[in-house]
Design a protein around this motif. Structure first.
Motif, PDB file in Angstrom:
ATOM      1  N   GLU A  26      10.693   1.255 -50.128  1.00  0.00           N
ATOM      2  CA  GLU A  26      12.075   1.948 -50.719  1.00  0.00           C
ATOM      3  C   GLU A  26      11.950   3.469 -50.782  1.00  0.00           C
ATOM      4  O   GLU A  26      10.505   3.857 -51.526  1.00  0.00           O
ATOM      5  N   THR A  27      12.679   4.634 -50.831  1.00  0.00           N
ATOM      6  CA  THR A  27      12.477   5.947 -51.170  1.00  0.00           C
ATOM      7  C   THR A  27      12.439   6.141 -52.061  1.00  0.00           C
ATOM      8  O   THR A  27      14.078   6.341 -52.900  1.00  0.00           O
ATOM      9  N   ALA A  28      11.996   6.721 -52.843  1.00  0.00           N
ATOM     10  CA  ALA A  28      12.236   7.105 -54.968  1.00  0.00           C
ATOM     11  C   ALA A  28      12.797   8.434 -54.618  1.00  0.00           C
ATOM     12  O   ALA A  28      11.893   9.343 -54.119  1.00  0.00           O
ATOM     13  N   VAL A  29      14.134   8.553 -55.063  1.00  0.00           N
ATOM     14  CA  VAL A  29      14.588  10.305 -55.187  1.00  0.00           C
ATOM     15  C   VAL A  29      15.442  10.122 -56.776  1.00  0.00           C
ATOM     16  O   VAL A  29      15.651   9.313 -56.929  1.00  0.00           O
ATOM     17  N   ASN A  30      14.716  11.129 -56.819  1.00  0.00           N
ATOM     18  CA  ASN A  30      15.845  12.422 -58.310  1.00  0.00           C
ATOM     19  C   ASN A  30      16.804  12.738 -57.573  1.00  0.00           C
ATOM     20  O   ASN A  30      17.109  13.928 -56.431  1.00  0.00           O
ATOM     21  N   PHE A  31      18.265  12.536 -58.033  1.00  0.00           N
ATOM     22  CA  PHE A  31      19.346  13.045 -58.803  1.00  0.00           C
ATOM     23  C   PHE A  31      19.904  13.787 -59.796  1.00  0.00           C
ATOM     24  O   PHE A  31      19.878  13.375 -60.990  1.00  0.00           O
ATOM     25  N   ALA A  32      19.737  15.244 -59.847  1.00  0.00           N
ATOM     26  CA  ALA A  32      19.979  15.943 -60.831  1.00  0.00           C
ATOM     27  C   ALA A  32      22.184  16.576 -61.150  1.00  0.00           C
ATOM     28  O   ALA A  32      22.491  16.915 -60.388  1.00  0.00           O
ATOM     29  N   GLY A  54      20.124   1.191 -52.827  1.00  0.00           N
ATOM     30  CA  GLY A  54      19.197  -0.110 -52.491  1.00  0.00           C
ATOM     31  C   GLY A  54      19.699  -0.201 -51.087  1.00  0.00           C
ATOM     32  O   GLY A  54      18.621  -0.590 -50.137  1.00  0.00           O
ATOM     33  N   ALA A  55      21.061  -1.249 -50.418  1.00  0.00           N
ATOM     34  CA  ALA A  55      21.065  -1.547 -49.061  1.00  0.00           C
ATOM     35  C   ALA A  55      20.733  -0.005 -48.190  1.00  0.00           C
ATOM     36  O   ALA A  55      20.605  -0.507 -47.165  1.00  0.00           O
ATOM     37  N   GLU A  56      20.115   1.315 -48.599  1.00  0.00           N
ATOM     38  CA  GLU A  56      20.107   2.335 -48.208  1.00  0.00           C
ATOM     39  C   GLU A  56      18.469   2.693 -48.210  1.00  0.00           C
ATOM     40  O   GLU A  56      18.290   3.608 -47.651  1.00  0.00           O
ATOM     41  N   GLY A  57      17.740   1.708 -48.634  1.00  0.00           N
ATOM     42  CA  GLY A  57      16.193   2.049 -48.705  1.00  0.00           C
ATOM     43  C   GLY A  57      16.245   2.602 -49.927  1.00  0.00           C
ATOM     44  O   GLY A  57      15.011   3.390 -50.240  1.00  0.00           O
TER      45      GLY A  57
END
Length: 338
Positions: A26-32, A54-57
């Motif tokens: 899974e790619t961890a990303v931050n969303f502001a 989650g389904a998109e990783g």
């Protein structure tokens, strides 16, 4: 029997290892976000809670914001991979910071939520009524940044309008107390917040700027372009998952808000559900979106919006709309359709 049991056990271990591998991938990303966790933020949490990200990783961490301009520098610095920001503010930022690694990739507010919210008891029934009265406006407010275009399109004499700089926390209280006659703000925010302070709904006038000659687009998902170039599938996946979150919220607004409440327990479910429903009705699920799906733009309207922005903002460099928005990451299937 023993041999068969060993095979089953081995298969279980293999599947377990596969699941762990998927989770690890899974790619961890931050969303502001642009604003705090109110009703219109619920669809983003629906995309998390319903497993769409989650389904998109993707493992998405969502952070509240402090205004329409707030997310842009966060994404430009790379501290956040994704953000939610006003389209005109993006154009201005890129003009003032050439080469900054940001672009919009998904229009969410097909119409800007920017509005004038005034009180009828203070004489505000139409735009011209602003002349001779006091308008409260937070300087970082995306709605305030669009006010000059509204004034130009409708021939308002701004010299006759007293503009009172206000803070976001004091904007609606000042309107409720009669210290200002009207405010700039997002329609669903300022209307409901003022009503909650005891001002009757029939005493409030809501003038959505998009209904008065303002061609602008509203808020969009923005991405750090350095991240996007290295993670194209993740960007498309984010857009697809976000759209599903909004679709879920459109079908069951209250359920979406109930999912958001644990992140902001002081919120009122009924109030925030109404706020979300107003956002969906007025700025998200427009006729264009119903026909074409969310995320994209109409080229002619976009060109008009840039020309309108040039009327009120002096570009240091020639406007380059292709830097402000790209449809390159939009999914090619029907996942953006409502």
């Amino acid at each position: 029997m023993l041999q068969r049991a060993l095979k089953v056990a081995a298969l279980g271990l293999s599947l377990s290892g596969l699941s762990a591998g998927v989770a690890a991938a899974e790619t961890a990303v931050n969303f502001a976000l642009d604003w705090k966790f109110e009703g219109p933020a619920a669809p983003w949490f629906a995309a998390v809670d319903n497993g769409h990200f989650g389904a998109e990783g993707l493992k998405v961490e969502i952070q509240a914001g402090q205004g329409s301009l707030d997310a842009i520098p966060k994404v430009a610095t790379g501290a956040f991979q994704f953000g939610f920001a006003d389209m005109n503010s993006i154009a201005k930022f890129l003009d003032q910071n050439p080469g900054a690694p940001i672009t919009a990739v998904m229009i969410v507010y097909d119409k800007p939520a920017a509005a004038i919210v005034g009180r009828k008891s203070r004489g505000i029934n139409e735009l011209k009524d602003l002349e001779g009265r006091v308008l409260g406006a937070p300087p970082p407010d995306g709605a305030w940044s669009q006010f000059p275009a509204l004034a130009n399109a409708n021939g308002l004499d701004v010299s006759k309008i007293t503009v009172e700089p206000v803070g976001f926390p004091t904007r609606e209280p000042m309107l409720a107390e009669g210290k200002v006659d009207a405010v700039t703000g997002f329609s669903f925010t300022s209307f409901l917040n003022t009503r909650r302070l005891g001002v009757p709904a029939d005493d409030l006038t809501v003038l959505l700027m998009a209904d008065y000659g303002v061609h602008y687009y509203g808020n969009a998902v923005i991405v750090n372009t350095d991240f996007a170039r290295a993670n194209e599938a993740a960007v498309t996946g984010f857009i697809k998952a976000a759209a599903k979150g909004w679709q879920d919220a459109a079908k069951e607004p209250q359920k979406a808000v109930e999912g958001m409440i644990p992140r902001t327990p002081a919120s009122d479910v009924a109030l925030e559900t109404e706020r979300l429903e107003l956002a969906l009705r007025d700025v998200v699920v427009t006729d264009y979106v119903k026909a074409n799906g969310m995320g994209g733009i109409d080229a002619d309207r976009y060109a008009k919006s840039i020309e309108q922005l040039k009327e009120i903002y002096e570009f240091k460099n020639a406007p380059t709309p292709e830097l402000y928005y790209t449809d390159a990451y939009l999914p090619k299937d029907d996942s953006l359709k409502f």
